[in-house]
Enzyme design. Structure first.
Site, short mmCIF file in Angstrom:
data_model
loop_
_atom_site.label_atom_id
_atom_site.label_comp_id
_atom_site.label_asym_id
_atom_site.label_seq_id
_atom_site.Cartn_x
_atom_site.Cartn_y
_atom_site.Cartn_z
N TYR A 141 0.82 -1.56 -0.35
CA TYR A 141 0.00 -0.03 -0.48
C TYR A 141 0.92 1.10 0.24
O TYR A 141 1.11 2.17 -0.70
CB TYR A 141 -0.58 0.27 0.57
N ASN A 169 -3.02 9.29 11.53
CA ASN A 169 -4.48 9.20 10.95
C ASN A 169 -5.69 9.88 11.42
O ASN A 169 -5.70 10.44 12.14
CB ASN A 169 -4.37 7.59 12.61
N1 LIG Z 1 -8.53 7.08 6.90
C1 LIG Z 1 -7.28 6.80 6.63
O1 LIG Z 1 -6.75 7.03 8.08
C2 LIG Z 1 -6.20 7.22 5.92
C3 LIG Z 1 -5.23 7.97 6.27
C4 LIG Z 1 -3.84 7.98 5.09
C5 LIG Z 1 -4.09 7.70 4.03
N2 LIG Z 1 -6.00 8.08 3.63
C6 LIG Z 1 -6.09 8.03 2.18
O2 LIG Z 1 -6.99 8.83 1.49
C7 LIG Z 1 -8.04 8.26 0.63
C8 LIG Z 1 -9.17 7.86 1.69
O3 LIG Z 1 -9.04 7.17 2.07
P1 LIG Z 1 -10.67 6.37 3.11
O4 LIG Z 1 -10.39 6.26 4.18
O5 LIG Z 1 -11.87 7.53 2.72
O6 LIG Z 1 -10.82 5.36 1.92
P2 LIG Z 1 -12.50 4.74 1.46
O7 LIG Z 1 -12.24 3.46 1.45
O8 LIG Z 1 -13.84 5.13 2.71
O9 LIG Z 1 -12.43 6.00 0.00
C9 LIG Z 1 -11.61 5.91 -0.77
C10 LIG Z 1 -13.28 5.88 -2.04
O10 LIG Z 1 -12.64 5.89 -3.42
C11 LIG Z 1 -13.08 5.23 -3.61
N3 LIG Z 1 -12.67 4.01 -4.99
C12 LIG Z 1 -10.90 3.66 -5.14
N4 LIG Z 1 -10.64 3.03 -6.04
C13 LIG Z 1 -11.06 3.27 -6.78
C14 LIG Z 1 -11.58 3.38 -8.55
N5 LIG Z 1 -10.23 2.86 -9.33
N6 LIG Z 1 -11.94 5.31 -9.51
C15 LIG Z 1 -13.40 5.62 -8.38
N7 LIG Z 1 -13.17 5.26 -7.32
C16 LIG Z 1 -12.22 4.56 -6.61
C17 LIG Z 1 -13.81 4.26 -3.20
O11 LIG Z 1 -14.97 2.89 -3.54
C18 LIG Z 1 -14.23 4.99 -2.14
O12 LIG Z 1 -15.28 5.69 -2.37
C19 LIG Z 1 -7.14 7.01 0.23
O13 LIG Z 1 -6.77 7.26 -1.07
C20 LIG Z 1 -6.14 6.48 1.82
O14 LIG Z 1 -4.86 6.33 0.76
C21 LIG Z 1 -6.50 7.44 4.71
#
Ligand SMILES: NC(=O)c1ccc[n+]([C@@H]2O[C@H](COP(=O)([O-])OP(=O)(O)OC[C@H]3O[C@@H](n4cnc5c(N)ncnc54)[C@H](O)[C@@H]3O)[C@@H](O)[C@H]2O)c1
Length: 324
Positions: A141, A169
């Site tokens: 990842y 986080n």
């Molecule tokens: N939540 C956290 O603590 C955290 C921490 C670090 C980084 N991130 C990053 O933040 C972003 C959002 O995380 P989140 O927690 O909201 O995750 P999430 O899974 O709730 O949201 C991700 C969204 O992306 C969509 N998606 C995935 N692949 C796709 C594609 N190929 N085309 C179009 N849409 C697509 C999913 O359907 C979903 O709605 C991600 O990139 C994640 O790596 C999150």
């Protein structure tokens, strides 16, 4: 501003779209719904269902909606899944991401803000982590997020102006949107679930070299995080062509798992059942962000990132969701 938000029906994306719409921006969401939820897509935004890896769809959407900047939140983001299926993560996060960048080039859009992660650093040599510290991810990842950061930097030769935001986080909820992952791997929603169901939440290790033996993490309220994105999108408008910037987004402080557990019990007024499990591979004792660079470059300060506010807002959102 007219903005395309990939992953706008996910946790971070939905809260950020809410803030963008409230600030008067015209938002188009592109989401494949692979881990998102239709009800999380803001009704005031236009929803396009599909993948950011579908170059033709993205290019058409950018042109038809006259998009000026892209916020790229969409991704596969489960660490465990990334280790059992690395190919999926490279195909979606890296190859899909390249198709997205090619669509931007073709449509003449040169501004992008990217949801990156603290997982790009791997095991830190020192804390707090600075953006200039070595990046040695210990899972697929983090490696795919770092690879996309690199692609954006080199697409700078084509004039792309990019900002990578390395989240620590993310926690908490807004009035309308909150965290809803399946499986859920994050501590706070898992503690809230344990409180709701009575099924103990597993904690991973209490023999770390920290004051109470449990790992220390940097938590940032999702609204503080969303507000940084608004500023980042503004930054891309004035950055010189070809600039690539990387910023940490955290609160700059840390809480141990036990501190979070205690605060959660207090916030919801009931002790939370837990079970102690072994350490998880690749979990460092302490991960805390240095956030001076985000302060300097964006003029941003986290304002809501205390435990009672993060946990309380998440609990309130879950209660409201349960009622609807
Ligand atoms: N939540 C956290 O603590 C955290 C921490 C670090 C980084 N991130 C990053 O933040 C972003 C959002 O995380 P989140 O927690 O909201 O995750 P999430 O899974 O709730 O949201 C991700 C969204 O992306 C969509 N998606 C995935 N692949 C796709 C594609 N190929 N085309 C179009 N849409 C697509 C999913 O359907 C979903 O709605 C991600 O990139 C994640 O790596 C999150």
């Amino acid at each position: 501003m007219r903005i395309l938000v990939t992953g706008g029906a996910g946790y971070v994306g939905s809260v950020t779209v809410e803030r963008l719409v409230d600030a008067g921006h015209e938002v188009t969401i592109l989401d494949s719904m692979v881990t998102g939820h239709r009800q999380a897509a803001e009704p005031l935004a236009t929803l396009v269902e599909g993948s950011f890896g579908d170059r033709t769809l993205v290019e058409r959407t950018l042109v038809d909606r006259r998009i000026e900047a892209v916020l790229h939140c969409g991704a596969r983001s489960l660490v465990g899944q990334s280790m059992s299926d690395p190919a999926l993560y490279y195909h979606e996060n890296v190859i899909g991401g390249i198709h997205l960048l090619d669509a931007l080039l073709a449509a003449g859009v040169d501004r992008i803000v990217f949801s990156s992660t603290a997982a790009t650093y791997g095991e830190p040599e020192r804390v707090p982590l600075r953006e200039s510290d070595p990046t040695r991810p210990v899972n697929t990842y983090g490696a795919t997020k770092l690879a996309f950061e690199g692609a954006m930097r080199w697409y700078g030769i084509h004039g792309l102006r990019s900002m990578s935001l390395r989240y620590f986080n993310v926690a908490g909820a807004s009035e309308r949107h909150g965290e809803d992952h399946d499986p859920e791997t994050h501590l706070i929603p898992n503690l809230l679930k344990a409180a709701r169901t009575g099924q103990p939440a597993t904690l991973f290790g209490d023999d770390y070299p920290t004051p109470d033996g449990t790992p220390i993490r940097d938590y940032i309220h999702v609204i503080d995080l969303a507000d940084a994105h608004l500023l980042a999108l503004g930054w891309t408008a004035s950055a010189a062509a070809g600039t690539a910037e990387v910023l940490n987004l955290g609160s700059g402080g840390g809480f141990s798992v036990r501190e979070v557990l205690e605060a959660a019990g207090q916030a919801i007024g009931t002790p939370i059942p837990t079970a102690m499990g072994p350490r998880r591979a690749g979990d460092p004792p302490v991960l805390v962000a240095a956030i001076d660079r985000a302060r300097e470059v964006l003029g941003w300060t986290p304002r809501r990132s205390q435990l009672p506010e993060m946990i309380g807002s998440a609990w309130a959102w879950e209660q409201r969701r349960g009622e609807t």
